[in-house]
Every structure is written in C-alpha cells, then in structure tokens.
Design a protein around this motif. Structure first.
Motif, PDB file in Angstrom:
ATOM      1  N   UNK A   1      59.267  -3.794  13.266  1.00  0.00           N
ATOM      2  CA  UNK A   1      60.562  -3.225  13.627  1.00  0.00           C
ATOM      3  C   UNK A   1      60.637  -1.744  13.268  1.00  0.00           C
ATOM      4  N   UNK A   2      60.123  -1.348  12.116  1.00  0.00           N
ATOM      5  CA  UNK A   2      60.156   0.056  11.715  1.00  0.00           C
ATOM      6  C   UNK A   2      59.397   0.930  12.718  1.00  0.00           C
ATOM      7  N   UNK A   3      58.234   0.453  13.160  1.00  0.00           N
ATOM      8  CA  UNK A   3      57.438   1.226  14.113  1.00  0.00           C
ATOM      9  C   UNK A   3      58.128   1.301  15.473  1.00  0.00           C
ATOM     10  N   UNK A   4      58.659   0.179  15.958  1.00  0.00           N
ATOM     11  CA  UNK A   4      59.323   0.144  17.264  1.00  0.00           C
ATOM     12  C   UNK A   4      60.621   0.955  17.230  1.00  0.00           C
ATOM     13  N   UNK A   5      61.342   0.888  16.127  1.00  0.00           N
ATOM     14  CA  UNK A   5      62.573   1.657  15.967  1.00  0.00           C
ATOM     15  C   UNK A   5      62.306   3.153  16.079  1.00  0.00           C
TER      16      UNK A   5
ATOM     17  N   UNK B   1      68.290  -2.248  24.036  1.00  0.00           N
ATOM     18  CA  UNK B   1      68.885  -2.986  22.925  1.00  0.00           C
ATOM     19  C   UNK B   1      68.319  -2.501  21.596  1.00  0.00           C
ATOM     20  N   UNK B   2      67.015  -2.276  21.563  1.00  0.00           N
ATOM     21  CA  UNK B   2      66.387  -1.762  20.342  1.00  0.00           C
ATOM     22  C   UNK B   2      66.949  -0.398  19.976  1.00  0.00           C
ATOM     23  N   UNK B   3      67.215   0.432  20.994  1.00  0.00           N
ATOM     24  CA  UNK B   3      67.771   1.759  20.739  1.00  0.00           C
ATOM     25  C   UNK B   3      69.167   1.640  20.123  1.00  0.00           C
TER      26      UNK B   3
END
Length: 205
Positions: A78-82, A57-59
C-alpha cells in the motif's frame, strides 16, 4: 508478538511478570503456500485488491497512509502504490509498478491481480468506494477486537495476581477504562457497518 497478534510492549510486560518461559520449538521458515501470502486475511486481500484495481479509488485514499492493515507485506504494498498514485504524472501503469517492486511485494501484488482477473473484477468507482468503505470499517473492527482480547487477558492476569497493592489496582482500573472505551469504539464501527451488512444479507437471501 507478530505471530500472536499482540503488541510487543504488552507481551514484554507480561513475560517480565511471570517465570522464565520454556524454550519453544523453532518455527519453520519454509513458505506455507506458493500462491499468495497466507498471513493476509480475506479482508486485507479485498482492500488491497480494490485499491490496486481502481487507481482513482487509491488516489482518494492516498491521504490515509495508515490503513488498518496488520500484515507487513500488505502495508509495504500500500505504501508503494500510494506513492505512485499520488504522484503528479497522471494515471499510473500498473504492470510497470508491479515490476518495480521487490520480489516479495511484487509476488503479493501479482497474486492479488491474478485472483481479481480470474473473478472478472473491473474498476467501478462508486461501487468500489462503498465496498472499500465497508472493508476498512470491518478491518478496523478486527483491530479493535484484537486489542480487546489483549486487554481482557491482561485484566484477567491482573485480577488473579492482585493483592493489596494500590498501584496494581490502579493499573487494573486503567486497563478496564481502556477496555470500555474500545467496546464503545467497536459499537460505533458496528453501527457504521450495519446498513451495508443488512443489504448484503438481503441479497444473499
């Protein structure tokens, strides 16, 4: 501006119009809570939890870097996980990702994941996709509502102080135009949210 949730430029303009403000009591820098970041709203927490628990989902959301997150730590997470989920090396290791974060961001991520595990949250792409869609719509509605409140305050001040100055009248008209545009945007968001909201209400009953 951050504490009040008001755009810094709007606040600066307002302060420049009136008398010099009185000094305020310094805000304590001590953390209000030890478990989690109290600045995050429930909707922000829910959005980040869904994105962390479900990398697929994040992808899907990695092409949308500007999610409607107001809190700085939420945006940083979010920026780091993205960046990790968009990398080509395959499914990311969540624990390794959390360990690579700075202490504050890592603490937020661990708090969200601990809460998700305690609630028995498991990744389910179809369910998570719909849940995230609704959460993001509701977050966008919150941002619009905040901007409406800011504009309403500016319009009220402008009407109260307005004289015969054509420039002031034009400024008020522009603010009112922006206000009406945001009202229309809010209605569109409410219409997009409504089907899921009705279903949720039926389930609660």
């Amino acid at each position: 501006a951050q504490l009040a949730g008001i755009d810094e430029r709007i606040l600066r303009d307002e302060l420049s119009r009136g008398p010099r403000p009185l000094p305020v009591r310094p805000i304590s820098t001590a953390p209000a809570e030890s478990n989690g970041d109290p600045r995050l709203t429930p909707l922000e927490r829910e959005a980040l939890t869904l994105l962390l628990v479900d990398p697929l989902l994040a992808d899907e959301q990695s092409g949308e870097p500007q999610l409607p997150l107001r809190d700085e730590s939420a945006r940083a997470l979010w920026a780091a996980w993205r960046a990790v989920v968009a990398a080509p090396q395959g499914r990311p290791d969540l624990e390794a990702f959390v360990d690579s974060l700075d202490p504050a961001t890592a603490a937020l991520a661990r708090d969200l994941l601990t809460s998700a595990r305690a609630r028995g949250v498991r990744a389910d792409l179809e369910t998570d996709r719909e849940a995230l869609r609704v959460v993001l719509l509701r977050l966008r509605k919150e941002r619009v509502q905040e901007r409406l409140a800011d504009l309403q305050a500016l319009i009220s001040v402008g009407v109260r102080d307005d004289g015969d100055n054509d420039s002031d009248s034009n400024d008020i008209s522009e603010l009112e135009r922006q206000f009406q545009a945001l009202v229309g945007e809010r209605e569109q968001l409410e219409q997009a949210i409504n089907p899921a909201a009705v279903l949720a209400g039926q389930r609660r009953k």
